[in-house]
Design a protein around this motif. Structure first.
Motif, PDB file in Angstrom:
ATOM      1  N   VAL A  61      28.537  34.255  43.593  1.00 55.76           N
ATOM      2  CA  VAL A  61      29.512  33.510  42.780  1.00 55.76           C
ATOM      3  C   VAL A  61      29.617  34.130  41.390  1.00 55.76           C
ATOM      4  O   VAL A  61      30.722  34.341  40.862  1.00 55.76           O
ATOM      5  CB  VAL A  61      29.109  32.023  42.684  1.00 55.76           C
ATOM      6  CG1 VAL A  61      30.000  31.292  41.690  1.00 55.76           C
ATOM      7  CG2 VAL A  61      29.199  31.355  44.054  1.00 55.76           C
ATOM      8  N   PHE A  62      28.469  34.431  40.781  1.00 60.04           N
ATOM      9  CA  PHE A  62      28.478  35.013  39.438  1.00 60.04           C
ATOM     10  C   PHE A  62      29.178  36.369  39.431  1.00 60.04           C
ATOM     11  O   PHE A  62      29.960  36.673  38.523  1.00 60.04           O
ATOM     12  CB  PHE A  62      27.053  35.173  38.908  1.00 60.04           C
ATOM     13  CG  PHE A  62      26.321  33.870  38.710  1.00 60.04           C
ATOM     14  CD1 PHE A  62      26.994  32.723  38.324  1.00 60.04           C
ATOM     15  CD2 PHE A  62      24.945  33.795  38.919  1.00 60.04           C
ATOM     16  CE1 PHE A  62      26.318  31.520  38.145  1.00 60.04           C
ATOM     17  CE2 PHE A  62      24.266  32.610  38.735  1.00 60.04           C
ATOM     18  CZ  PHE A  62      24.954  31.459  38.347  1.00 60.04           C
ATOM     19  N   ALA A  63      28.901  37.179  40.434  1.00 58.77           N
ATOM     20  CA  ALA A  63      29.485  38.521  40.478  1.00 58.77           C
ATOM     21  C   ALA A  63      30.999  38.456  40.654  1.00 58.77           C
ATOM     22  O   ALA A  63      31.752  39.150  39.944  1.00 58.77           O
ATOM     23  CB  ALA A  63      28.852  39.327  41.611  1.00 58.77           C
ATOM     24  N   VAL A  64      31.456  37.633  41.581  1.00 54.11           N
ATOM     25  CA  VAL A  64      32.897  37.535  41.837  1.00 54.11           C
ATOM     26  C   VAL A  64      33.620  36.917  40.643  1.00 54.11           C
ATOM     27  O   VAL A  64      34.674  37.406  40.210  1.00 54.11           O
ATOM     28  CB  VAL A  64      33.149  36.720  43.120  1.00 54.11           C
ATOM     29  CG1 VAL A  64      34.636  36.414  43.284  1.00 54.11           C
ATOM     30  CG2 VAL A  64      32.636  37.486  44.341  1.00 54.11           C
ATOM     31  N   CYS A  65      33.063  35.847  40.081  1.00 55.30           N
ATOM     32  CA  CYS A  65      33.690  35.220  38.912  1.00 55.30           C
ATOM     33  C   CYS A  65      33.644  36.162  37.705  1.00 55.30           C
ATOM     34  O   CYS A  65      34.585  36.180  36.893  1.00 55.30           O
ATOM     35  CB  CYS A  65      32.998  33.908  38.589  1.00 55.30           C
ATOM     36  SG  CYS A  65      33.328  32.591  39.786  1.00 55.30           S
ATOM     37  N   GLY A  66      32.559  36.946  37.585  1.00 58.79           N
ATOM     38  CA  GLY A  66      32.492  37.925  36.508  1.00 58.79           C
ATOM     39  C   GLY A  66      33.592  38.964  36.627  1.00 58.79           C
ATOM     40  O   GLY A  66      34.214  39.356  35.627  1.00 58.79           O
ATOM     41  N   ALA A  67      33.849  39.408  37.861  1.00 59.15           N
ATOM     42  CA  ALA A  67      34.932  40.375  38.079  1.00 59.15           C
ATOM     43  C   ALA A  67      36.284  39.769  37.734  1.00 59.15           C
ATOM     44  O   ALA A  67      37.148  40.430  37.148  1.00 59.15           O
ATOM     45  CB  ALA A  67      34.912  40.847  39.532  1.00 59.15           C
ATOM     46  N   ILE A  68      36.470  38.490  38.084  1.00 50.46           N
ATOM     47  CA  ILE A  68      37.726  37.806  37.752  1.00 50.46           C
ATOM     48  C   ILE A  68      37.925  37.767  36.236  1.00 50.46           C
ATOM     49  O   ILE A  68      39.023  38.006  35.725  1.00 50.46           O
ATOM     50  CB  ILE A  68      37.718  36.377  38.336  1.00 50.46           C
ATOM     51  CG1 ILE A  68      37.791  36.428  39.863  1.00 50.46           C
ATOM     52  CG2 ILE A  68      38.873  35.553  37.780  1.00 50.46           C
ATOM     53  CD1 ILE A  68      37.576  35.088  40.532  1.00 50.46           C
ATOM     54  N   LEU A  69      36.838  37.476  35.520  1.00 50.15           N
ATOM     55  CA  LEU A  69      36.933  37.410  34.062  1.00 50.15           C
ATOM     56  C   LEU A  69      37.193  38.783  33.455  1.00 50.15           C
ATOM     57  O   LEU A  69      37.994  38.924  32.526  1.00 50.15           O
ATOM     58  CB  LEU A  69      35.643  36.813  33.497  1.00 50.15           C
ATOM     59  CG  LEU A  69      35.391  35.335  33.818  1.00 50.15           C
ATOM     60  CD1 LEU A  69      33.985  34.930  33.416  1.00 50.15           C
ATOM     61  CD2 LEU A  69      36.412  34.454  33.109  1.00 50.15           C
ATOM     62  N   VAL A  74      42.457  35.203  35.586  1.00 46.05           N
ATOM     63  CA  VAL A  74      42.574  33.752  35.524  1.00 46.05           C
ATOM     64  C   VAL A  74      42.845  33.298  34.097  1.00 46.05           C
ATOM     65  O   VAL A  74      42.178  33.725  33.162  1.00 46.05           O
ATOM     66  CB  VAL A  74      41.288  33.080  36.071  1.00 46.05           C
ATOM     67  CG1 VAL A  74      40.055  33.541  35.311  1.00 46.05           C
ATOM     68  CG2 VAL A  74      41.391  31.576  36.026  1.00 46.05           C
ATOM     69  N   PRO A  75      43.854  32.425  33.925  1.00 47.85           N
ATOM     70  CA  PRO A  75      44.077  31.815  32.623  1.00 47.85           C
ATOM     71  C   PRO A  75      43.134  30.635  32.414  1.00 47.85           C
ATOM     72  O   PRO A  75      42.198  30.434  33.180  1.00 47.85           O
ATOM     73  CB  PRO A  75      45.537  31.348  32.717  1.00 47.85           C
ATOM     74  CG  PRO A  75      45.721  31.051  34.172  1.00 47.85           C
ATOM     75  CD  PRO A  75      44.860  32.039  34.907  1.00 47.85           C
ATOM     76  N   GLU A  76      43.400  29.845  31.396  1.00 43.80           N
ATOM     77  CA  GLU A  76      42.589  28.639  31.172  1.00 43.80           C
ATOM     78  C   GLU A  76      42.775  27.670  32.345  1.00 43.80           C
ATOM     79  O   GLU A  76      43.829  27.643  32.972  1.00 43.80           O
ATOM     80  CB  GLU A  76      43.002  27.971  29.867  1.00 43.80           C
ATOM     81  CG  GLU A  76      42.653  28.795  28.642  1.00 43.80           C
ATOM     82  CD  GLU A  76      41.160  28.996  28.473  1.00 43.80           C
ATOM     83  OE1 GLU A  76      40.396  28.077  28.837  1.00 43.80           O
ATOM     84  OE2 GLU A  76      40.761  30.069  28.008  1.00 43.80           O
ATOM     85  N   PRO A  77      41.768  26.837  32.673  1.00 40.39           N
ATOM     86  CA  PRO A  77      40.508  26.769  31.951  1.00 40.39           C
ATOM     87  C   PRO A  77      39.557  27.886  32.353  1.00 40.39           C
ATOM     88  O   PRO A  77      39.398  28.178  33.550  1.00 40.39           O
ATOM     89  CB  PRO A  77      39.941  25.412  32.388  1.00 40.39           C
ATOM     90  CG  PRO A  77      40.482  25.236  33.774  1.00 40.39           C
ATOM     91  CD  PRO A  77      41.845  25.867  33.773  1.00 40.39           C
ATOM     92  N   GLY A  78      38.936  28.500  31.395  1.00 40.87           N
ATOM     93  CA  GLY A  78      37.922  29.495  31.702  1.00 40.87           C
ATOM     94  C   GLY A  78      36.704  28.825  32.307  1.00 40.87           C
ATOM     95  O   GLY A  78      36.452  27.641  32.077  1.00 40.87           O
ATOM     96  N   PHE A  79      35.937  29.575  33.100  1.00 39.48           N
ATOM     97  CA  PHE A  79      34.772  28.946  33.713  1.00 39.48           C
ATOM     98  C   PHE A  79      33.459  29.545  33.231  1.00 39.48           C
ATOM     99  O   PHE A  79      32.443  29.446  33.911  1.00 39.48           O
ATOM    100  CB  PHE A  79      34.853  28.966  35.240  1.00 39.48           C
ATOM    101  CG  PHE A  79      35.463  30.210  35.839  1.00 39.48           C
ATOM    102  CD1 PHE A  79      34.881  31.453  35.670  1.00 39.48           C
ATOM    103  CD2 PHE A  79      36.625  30.117  36.588  1.00 39.48           C
ATOM    104  CE1 PHE A  79      35.434  32.582  36.227  1.00 39.48           C
ATOM    105  CE2 PHE A  79      37.191  31.257  37.160  1.00 39.48           C
ATOM    106  CZ  PHE A  79      36.590  32.486  36.975  1.00 39.48           C
ATOM    107  N   VAL A  80      33.459  30.162  32.030  1.00 37.46           N
ATOM    108  CA  VAL A  80      32.211  30.686  31.475  1.00 37.46           C
ATOM    109  C   VAL A  80      31.188  29.568  31.243  1.00 37.46           C
ATOM    110  O   VAL A  80      30.015  29.717  31.627  1.00 37.46           O
ATOM    111  CB  VAL A  80      32.469  31.476  30.183  1.00 37.46           C
ATOM    112  CG1 VAL A  80      31.151  31.847  29.503  1.00 37.46           C
ATOM    113  CG2 VAL A  80      33.262  32.751  30.482  1.00 37.46           C
TER     114      VAL A  80
END
Length: 335
Positions: A61-69, A74-80
């Motif tokens: 999850v962290f790796a895929v979401c990190g790549a998205i960021l 992805v616009p807001e809302p950010g998920f950091v």
């Protein structure tokens, strides 16, 4: 859904599933040496089994979401903020798996994470505007997050049990995103978690060769709670329906144990799904029923969000409550 959105969604789902499966496969020999769950009187398994697959699930999850960021998909809302909180709970859960931390320490860390998460919500974000003051709602949201994190942890007691709940829930959030009801960031987060849980499901099929562990159930609960908050902001009834089975089994079990004078925070085997196994149901029969029920609740949640009708809301809640009551009654009676 536009073709570009479909390609992006498929890429997130596929990458997360493959990465989760690969990481769990690579981690399993290490977990066998250092993190084994040995059966006891409260266990639903009969042989020592490695736990800690949550490290692989959350790393995916962290790796895929990190790549998205990084690629700014992805616009807001950010998920950091929720990813940071999930990382903290992954570490907390891993320590609890290894050393059995005290309840007070677990709740303290969970409370701090939940508080930080609600403070990071947009200033104009409110689930019940005009009904609750913003400060009161934020406090209730923080308490709700802590509660939901522990509810998901409590219901992680059978092979595929968490998968059977998380897959329909995250798929429902993704569908609501595709329909334009919840923000794109929430939909992509749901797809990342959905894929990671599908990768885990390969190894957790009964009889499981690895367990999720608190390193997975705690952060998974946090991610789900965060997504459900955004669903509730868009359509409260849909959020209630998506979580209805998970909340009902835990709430009824909690009050039954409290009424009987039991230690409600201690480990036990008296949830409805556990009573079903004790009453003669096979583990796959239980998880199949839970999956079908949660899928039915997902359909009702999407229908209610699309209809935007008070009549449909009441009808969906009645049908969802009836489905949950039917399944829990069967579980309580046994074979």
């Amino acid at each position: 859904m536009h073709q570009a959105d479909f390609v992006c969604s498929a890429a997130v789902l596929g990458a997360s599933a493959i990465l989760s499966a690969v990481l769990i496969y690579l981690l399993r020999p290490l977990l066998i040496r250092h993190l084994m769950a040995h059966p006891n009187e409260r266990s639903s398994h009969a042989t020592a089994t490695p736990e800690g697959a949550g490290f692989g699930v959350m790393a995916a999850v962290f790796a895929v979401c990190g790549a998205i960021l990084i690629w700014k998909l992805v616009p807001e809302p950010g998920f950091v903020p929720v990813l940071v909180g999930a990382a903290v709970l992954t570490v907390l859960g891993g320590l609890d798996d290894a050393y059995s931390l005290s309840v007070s320490w677990r709740l303290l860390v969970q409370g701090a994470v939940a508080l930080g998460l609600v403070l990071a919500l947009p200033q104009d974000f409110q689930v019940l505007p005009g009904i609750l003051p913003l400060g009161v709602e934020r406090i209730l949201l923080a308490l709700g997050i802590v509660g939901f994190v522990n509810v998901v942890n409590f219901l992680d007691g059978l092979d595929w049990m968490t998968v059977a709940q998380v897959v329909p829930m995250t798929l429902g959030v993704a569908v609501l995103c595709w329909l334009g009801i919840v923000p794109p960031g929430i939909g992509l987060l749901a797809l990342a978690l959905l894929g990671a849980m599908l990768g885990f499901a390969v190894f957790n099929k009964h009889p499981a060769c690895i367990f999720l562990g608190d390193s997975g159930s705690l952060p998974v609960g946090l991610l789900l709670a965060y997504m459900l908050i955004w669903v509730a902001e868009a359509h409260l009834v849909s959020a209630l329906l998506l979580a209805l089975y998970t909340l009902t089994d835990s709430a009824l079990t909690f009050f039954r144990r409290w009424r009987n004078g039991e230690q409600v925070l201690s480990a036990h085997r008296s949830h409805f799904y556990q009573r079903a196994v004790s009453g003669g149901f096979r583990v796959p029969d239980v998880t199949a029923r839970v999956f079908l029920l949660c899928s039915w609740l997902m359909v009702l949640a999407v229908a209610a969000a699309l209809a935007r009708s008070l009549t449909v809301d009441f009808a969906a809640l009645a049908l969802g409550t009836g489905g949950v009551a039917f399944v829990l009654t069967r579980f309580a009676r046994g074979r």
